[in-house]
Scaffold this active site. Structure first.
Site, PDB file in Angstrom:
ATOM      1  N   TYR A 171      16.470  10.860 -69.964  1.00  0.00           N
ATOM      2  CA  TYR A 171      17.711  10.885 -70.204  1.00  0.00           C
ATOM      3  C   TYR A 171      18.602  10.512 -69.145  1.00  0.00           C
ATOM      4  O   TYR A 171      19.492  11.082 -68.545  1.00  0.00           O
ATOM      5  CB  TYR A 171      18.288  12.232 -70.553  1.00  0.00           C
ATOM      6  CG  TYR A 171      19.364  12.256 -71.848  1.00  0.00           C
ATOM      7  CD1 TYR A 171      19.207  11.802 -72.852  1.00  0.00           C
ATOM      8  CD2 TYR A 171      20.712  12.489 -71.251  1.00  0.00           C
ATOM      9  CE1 TYR A 171      20.170  11.661 -73.686  1.00  0.00           C
ATOM     10  CE2 TYR A 171      21.791  12.307 -72.107  1.00  0.00           C
ATOM     11  CZ  TYR A 171      21.430  11.871 -73.515  1.00  0.00           C
ATOM     12  OH  TYR A 171      22.626  11.599 -74.331  1.00  0.00           O
TER      13      TYR A 171
ATOM     14  N   GLY B 118      22.531   8.769 -61.485  1.00  0.00           N
ATOM     15  CA  GLY B 118      21.790   9.557 -60.349  1.00  0.00           C
ATOM     16  C   GLY B 118      20.224   8.840 -60.277  1.00  0.00           C
ATOM     17  O   GLY B 118      19.669   8.522 -59.501  1.00  0.00           O
ATOM     18  N   HIS B 119      19.583   9.000 -61.487  1.00  0.00           N
ATOM     19  CA  HIS B 119      18.250   8.494 -61.630  1.00  0.00           C
ATOM     20  C   HIS B 119      18.251   7.173 -61.259  1.00  0.00           C
ATOM     21  O   HIS B 119      17.340   6.783 -60.576  1.00  0.00           O
ATOM     22  CB  HIS B 119      17.671   8.772 -63.057  1.00  0.00           C
ATOM     23  CG  HIS B 119      17.672   9.900 -63.915  1.00  0.00           C
ATOM     24  ND1 HIS B 119      18.561  10.283 -64.631  1.00  0.00           N
ATOM     25  CD2 HIS B 119      16.985  10.975 -63.356  1.00  0.00           C
ATOM     26  CE1 HIS B 119      18.334  11.578 -65.132  1.00  0.00           C
ATOM     27  NE2 HIS B 119      17.467  12.181 -64.301  1.00  0.00           N
TER      28      HIS B 119
ATOM     29  N   MET C  53      12.989  13.762 -65.606  1.00  0.00           N
ATOM     30  CA  MET C  53      12.868  14.414 -66.894  1.00  0.00           C
ATOM     31  C   MET C  53      13.562  13.260 -67.891  1.00  0.00           C
ATOM     32  O   MET C  53      13.715  13.976 -69.005  1.00  0.00           O
ATOM     33  CB  MET C  53      13.319  15.822 -67.138  1.00  0.00           C
ATOM     34  CG  MET C  53      12.623  16.839 -65.877  1.00  0.00           C
ATOM     35  SD  MET C  53      12.571  18.403 -66.447  1.00  0.00           S
ATOM     36  CE  MET C  53      14.439  18.759 -66.447  1.00  0.00           C
TER      37      MET C  53
ATOM     38  N   SER D  13      24.523  14.526 -64.181  1.00  0.00           N
ATOM     39  CA  SER D  13      23.533  15.527 -64.680  1.00  0.00           C
ATOM     40  C   SER D  13      23.116  15.148 -65.963  1.00  0.00           C
ATOM     41  O   SER D  13      24.003  15.021 -66.922  1.00  0.00           O
ATOM     42  CB  SER D  13      23.732  16.879 -64.395  1.00  0.00           C
ATOM     43  OG  SER D  13      22.973  17.787 -65.369  1.00  0.00           O
ATOM     44  N   SER D  14      21.940  15.214 -66.521  1.00  0.00           N
ATOM     45  CA  SER D  14      21.599  14.938 -67.970  1.00  0.00           C
ATOM     46  C   SER D  14      22.226  16.093 -68.679  1.00  0.00           C
ATOM     47  O   SER D  14      22.768  15.986 -69.975  1.00  0.00           O
ATOM     48  CB  SER D  14      20.015  15.054 -68.308  1.00  0.00           C
ATOM     49  OG  SER D  14      19.647  14.050 -67.330  1.00  0.00           O
ATOM     50  N   ARG D  15      22.476  17.213 -68.048  1.00  0.00           N
ATOM     51  CA  ARG D  15      23.035  18.582 -68.959  1.00  0.00           C
ATOM     52  C   ARG D  15      24.618  18.333 -68.975  1.00  0.00           C
ATOM     53  O   ARG D  15      25.032  19.171 -69.770  1.00  0.00           O
ATOM     54  CB  ARG D  15      22.854  19.749 -68.168  1.00  0.00           C
ATOM     55  CG  ARG D  15      21.237  20.296 -68.277  1.00  0.00           C
ATOM     56  CD  ARG D  15      20.943  21.622 -67.644  1.00  0.00           C
ATOM     57  NE  ARG D  15      19.502  22.166 -67.987  1.00  0.00           N
ATOM     58  CZ  ARG D  15      18.532  21.902 -67.212  1.00  0.00           C
ATOM     59  NH1 ARG D  15      18.783  21.482 -66.012  1.00  0.00           N
ATOM     60  NH2 ARG D  15      17.325  22.383 -67.580  1.00  0.00           N
TER      61      ARG D  15
ATOM     62  N   ASP E  84      19.642  18.036 -56.196  1.00  0.00           N
ATOM     63  CA  ASP E  84      18.964  19.315 -56.498  1.00  0.00           C
ATOM     64  C   ASP E  84      18.148  19.420 -54.931  1.00  0.00           C
ATOM     65  O   ASP E  84      17.034  19.384 -54.804  1.00  0.00           O
ATOM     66  CB  ASP E  84      17.566  19.049 -57.392  1.00  0.00           C
ATOM     67  CG  ASP E  84      18.382  18.608 -58.554  1.00  0.00           C
ATOM     68  OD1 ASP E  84      18.735  19.506 -59.484  1.00  0.00           O
ATOM     69  OD2 ASP E  84      18.581  17.328 -59.156  1.00  0.00           O
TER      70      ASP E  84
END
Ligand code: AMP
Length: 285
Positions: free
Chosen positions: A31, A35-36, A29, A184-186, A149
């Site tokens: 951002y 991790g990405h 998603m 996390s993006s969040r 996740d």
């Protein structure tokens, strides 16, 4: 690096390179954080062609959730993808993914009744639907998902096996900040106080793991240990603290084999999750 906004563009791109070797897909998603990047690096090592999708999928957000405010920075993401050696980025608009008349959804049963599936009704239906679509669009040989996740990766593995999709699902270990917080993006939603408080998630998992390694075999006591650690943090609002048997999240009356410790909590506007897999020592040692 090719930037594709339409299904046709990314299909044409993949069609032209497929014969050269395996195609790897990293669905995201956007951002991007480390991790990405770990998923992209792994795909880069293992595949001839790497395609990354960036799509904030409205279908996987509940009506009260953060779809509108989810962080986005496509220009930065494109620079990072390019630097990681990604060959193509697929970044469709909502109308490209869900045009008028769209009516088809994918449900994975059972696995999705627990953990985030229980806290976020409809979430995994949205995930399974969009991932199926992106798999059909790109037709990768391998697709890369993060263990951060964990339940999502299991849902995708179940989906791929049940619907006979011809691809391999590869999972990549969780990348953490130096103090243990899972990236996390969040995490951008956290103010400095909440950011500090959020380290309680990984702390709770390590404490529960230590209890298991010290001989605890009662799942209820492990759930209580996780919940108590998190609830002791004033800025944390506990969502769930669970332990399940792997590989498919079995309910356990006694801990044995490989188990998943999984927690979720709110810190201000951020709902964060984390998990740890523990190999329960067998009686024989
Ligand atoms: P997202 O953009 O949050 O949907 O995540 C895209 C992919 O990156 C998913 O497969 C996630 O599991 C994975 N991912 C997210 N955070 C991490 C992390 N801290 N470590 C490893 N993978 C991650």
């Amino acid at each position: 690096m090719r930037i594709c906004h339409t299904v046709q563009e990314v299909r044409d791109f993949v069609r032209a390179v497929r014969a050269e070797g395996p195609v790897g897909l990293v669905p995201t998603m956007g951002y991007f954080h480390d991790g990405h990047m770990a998923l992209m690096h792994r795909a880069r090592r293992e595949c001839r062609t790497v395609v990354v999708s960036i799509y904030v999928n409205p279908l996987q957000f509940g009506p009260q959730e953060d779809f509108r405010t989810y962080p986005r920075d496509p220009e930065r993401d494109l620079c990072l993808a390019e630097a990681a050696g990604v060959d193509a980025v697929f970044m469709p608009a909502d109308a490209e993914m869900y045009p008028p008349g769209y009516s088809t959804y994918v449900e994975v049963e059972g696995l999705t009744d627990k953990l985030c599936g229980r806290s976020r009704p409809g979430h995994f239906r949205g995930v399974a639907t969009v991932v199926t679509k992106i798999f059909n669009i790109v037709r990768p040989d391998r697709a890369y998902f993060g263990e951060k996740d964990f339940q999502q990766a299991l849902v995708i593995k179940r989906l791929v096996a049940d619907l006979n999709m011809d691809l391999e699902v590869v999972t990549v270990p969780t990348v953490r900040e130096p103090d243990g917080l899972a990236m996390s993006s969040r995490n951008v939603y956290l103010n400095p106080e909440e950011r500090l408080a959020a380290t309680v998630l990984y702390r709770s998992l390590r404490r529960a793991r230590d209890a298991i390694l010290a001989g605890e075999r009662d799942p209820e006591r492990i759930r209580k240990c996780l919940a108590a650690t998190i609830s002791a943090e004033r800025l944390a609002e506990l969502d769930y603290a669970e332990v399940y048997g792997l590989p498919w999240l079995a309910d356990l009356s006694r801990l044995e084999g490989d188990v998943l410790l999984a927690v979720a909590a709110r810190f201000g506007r951020a709902r964060l999750i984390d998990n740890l897999v523990v190999k329960v020592p067998s009686a024989e040692g």
